[in-house]
Design a protein around this motif. Structure first.
Motif, mmCIF file in Angstrom:
data_model
loop_
_atom_site.group_PDB
_atom_site.id
_atom_site.type_symbol
_atom_site.label_atom_id
_atom_site.label_comp_id
_atom_site.label_asym_id
_atom_site.label_seq_id
_atom_site.Cartn_x
_atom_site.Cartn_y
_atom_site.Cartn_z
ATOM 1 N N LEU A 141 30.619 -2.776 21.998
ATOM 2 C CA LEU A 141 31.352 -1.897 21.344
ATOM 3 C C LEU A 141 31.108 -0.588 22.123
ATOM 4 N N GLY A 142 31.934 0.434 22.181
ATOM 5 C CA GLY A 142 31.815 1.652 22.372
ATOM 6 C C GLY A 142 31.252 2.442 21.378
ATOM 7 N N THR A 143 31.151 3.915 21.436
ATOM 8 C CA THR A 143 30.646 4.681 20.363
ATOM 9 C C THR A 143 31.652 5.659 19.987
ATOM 10 N N GLY A 144 31.684 6.554 19.044
ATOM 11 C CA GLY A 144 32.455 7.493 18.682
ATOM 12 C C GLY A 144 34.109 6.939 18.670
ATOM 13 N N THR A 145 34.958 7.843 19.237
ATOM 14 C CA THR A 145 36.073 7.410 19.313
ATOM 15 C C THR A 145 36.532 6.354 19.715
ATOM 16 N N ASN A 146 35.419 5.436 20.842
ATOM 17 C CA ASN A 146 35.683 4.476 21.658
ATOM 18 C C ASN A 146 35.091 3.192 20.635
ATOM 19 N N GLY A 147 34.899 3.523 19.233
ATOM 20 C CA GLY A 147 34.038 2.426 18.737
ATOM 21 C C GLY A 147 34.589 1.064 18.517
ATOM 22 N N ASN A 148 36.100 0.995 18.747
ATOM 23 C CA ASN A 148 36.608 -0.243 18.619
ATOM 24 C C ASN A 148 37.197 -0.945 20.103
ATOM 25 N N VAL A 149 36.645 -0.114 21.212
ATOM 26 C CA VAL A 149 36.800 -0.647 22.554
ATOM 27 C C VAL A 149 35.626 -1.579 22.864
ATOM 28 N N ILE A 150 35.980 -2.641 23.382
ATOM 29 C CA ILE A 150 35.030 -3.730 23.980
ATOM 30 C C ILE A 150 34.650 -3.347 25.348
ATOM 31 N N TYR A 151 33.308 -3.301 25.768
ATOM 32 C CA TYR A 151 32.977 -2.815 27.176
ATOM 33 C C TYR A 151 32.388 -3.990 27.776
ATOM 34 N N VAL A 152 32.535 -4.508 29.070
ATOM 35 C CA VAL A 152 32.043 -5.341 29.651
ATOM 36 C C VAL A 152 30.793 -4.985 30.304
ATOM 37 N N THR A 153 29.535 -5.587 30.378
ATOM 38 C CA THR A 153 28.500 -5.199 31.155
ATOM 39 C C THR A 153 27.735 -6.375 31.760
ATOM 40 N N ASP A 154 26.638 -5.975 32.349
ATOM 41 C CA ASP A 154 25.516 -6.742 33.080
ATOM 42 C C ASP A 154 26.081 -7.674 34.043
ATOM 43 N N PHE A 155 26.383 -6.859 35.291
ATOM 44 C CA PHE A 155 26.809 -7.561 36.501
ATOM 45 C C PHE A 155 25.767 -7.940 37.496
ATOM 46 N N GLY A 156 24.526 -8.416 36.627
ATOM 47 C CA GLY A 156 23.377 -8.850 37.446
ATOM 48 C C GLY A 156 23.660 -10.179 38.419
ATOM 49 N N LEU A 157 24.452 -11.033 37.594
ATOM 50 C CA LEU A 157 25.050 -12.399 38.444
ATOM 51 C C LEU A 157 26.215 -12.230 38.880
ATOM 52 N N ALA A 158 27.107 -11.165 38.720
ATOM 53 C CA ALA A 158 28.337 -11.100 39.442
ATOM 54 C C ALA A 158 28.234 -11.329 40.847
ATOM 55 N N ASP A 159 29.661 -11.670 41.219
ATOM 56 C CA ASP A 159 29.606 -12.232 42.723
ATOM 57 C C ASP A 159 30.835 -11.709 42.964
ATOM 58 N N GLU A 160 31.105 -11.187 44.629
ATOM 59 C CA GLU A 160 32.384 -10.971 45.199
ATOM 60 C C GLU A 160 33.086 -12.075 45.056
ATOM 61 N N TYR A 161 34.415 -11.896 44.915
ATOM 62 C CA TYR A 161 35.690 -13.077 45.025
ATOM 63 C C TYR A 161 36.871 -12.579 45.683
ATOM 64 N N THR A 162 37.116 -13.206 46.677
ATOM 65 C CA THR A 162 38.640 -13.231 47.255
ATOM 66 C C THR A 162 38.754 -14.692 47.612
#
Length: 250
Positions: A141-162
């Motif tokens: 979750l975010g903080t302050g005014t963005n407290g209800n916004v969900i953030y996606v994190t940790d791209f350590g295993l992310a891969d390029e895709y086309t």
């Protein structure tokens, strides 16, 4: 007659430091060949070092700097021998929130979470990225005014895709190791096969099925060692139909 080569077993601190760290981030010392009055000669090999995972992760974050629900990166670089990334402060993970709610979300909460995460996952392939490690710990979750916004994190295993990358990857023999986290990984992730956006969606489906009853069918399986555990979890997933997985859901 066999030639003998004698190598000193004592290494001075400076030489040991050279062995431990590549010179110019490229040349790795193997052994000392000789020493003269003005220098030392070493046998070395060129080592082409891949970018660090953190550097790749920072690059992927930077591609989403104007996107809602992805943290802003303020700086990435080197500090002494460390690679450091600074990004905006976020709040608790969905895993923390799930524990706080007694390891069970209401239907309304689950659907509100799914609505936001679907939008986040839709943004990733539009920037040629697949996450490959969708799980509650990687959504904050975010903080302050963005407290209800969900953030996606940790791209350590992310891969390029086309599409072209996916076609080429399909011709590559699968690896024998799990890519992702066993509880939420897609079946292709278990099999070490090339993944696509549908694998991220499969993992999201497992998350949704987990949030309501608080448990998935493959939790608590007995196995010896991590490799065996990953195998039995994969087999249970393959044996569980969508209807069986969702039979206790509204």
């Amino acid at each position: 007659m066999h030639e003998q080569r004698f190598v000193s077993t004592s290494v001075d601190p400076f030489t040991k430091k050279l062995y431990d760290r590549p010179i110019n981030r490229k040349y790795v010392l193997i052994e000392r060949l000789g020493k003269g009055g003005f220098g030392v000669v070493y046998l070395a090999r060129a080592s082409f070092i891949d970018r660090s995972f953190l550097e790749e992760e920072a690059r992927k974050y930077e591609a989403f700097q104007d996107a809602v629900g992805l943290p802003k990166v303020y700086w990435f670089g080197r500090h002494d021998d460390l690679r450091v990334m600074a990004f905006e402060l976020l709040g608790p993970t969905l895993d923390d929130l799930f524990a706080y709610c007694g390891h069970r979300f209401s239907l309304k909460t689950t659907l509100m979470i799914a609505d936001q995460i679907l939008v986040r996952l839709e943004q990733l392939p539009s920037n040629a990225v697949i996450h490959r490690d969708i799980k509650p710990q990687n959504f904050l979750l975010g903080t302050g005014t963005n407290g209800n916004v969900i953030y996606v994190t940790d791209f350590g295993l992310a891969d390029e895709y086309t599409i072209s990358c996916a076609k080429a990857a399909d011709k590559t023999p699968p690896r024998s190791r799990l890519v992702g986290t066993a509880r939420f990984a897609s079946i292709r992730g278990h099999q070490g096969q090339a993944q696509s956006p549908k694998d991220d969606l499969e993992s999201l489906g497992y998350m949704i099925a987990f949030f309501l009853p608080g448990k998935l069918p493959w939790q608590g399986l007995q196995a010896h060692g991590r490799g065996e555990k990953n195998r039995v979890v994969m087999e249970e997933k393959m044996a569980t139909s969508p209807e069986q997985l969702c039979e206790k859901l509204p």
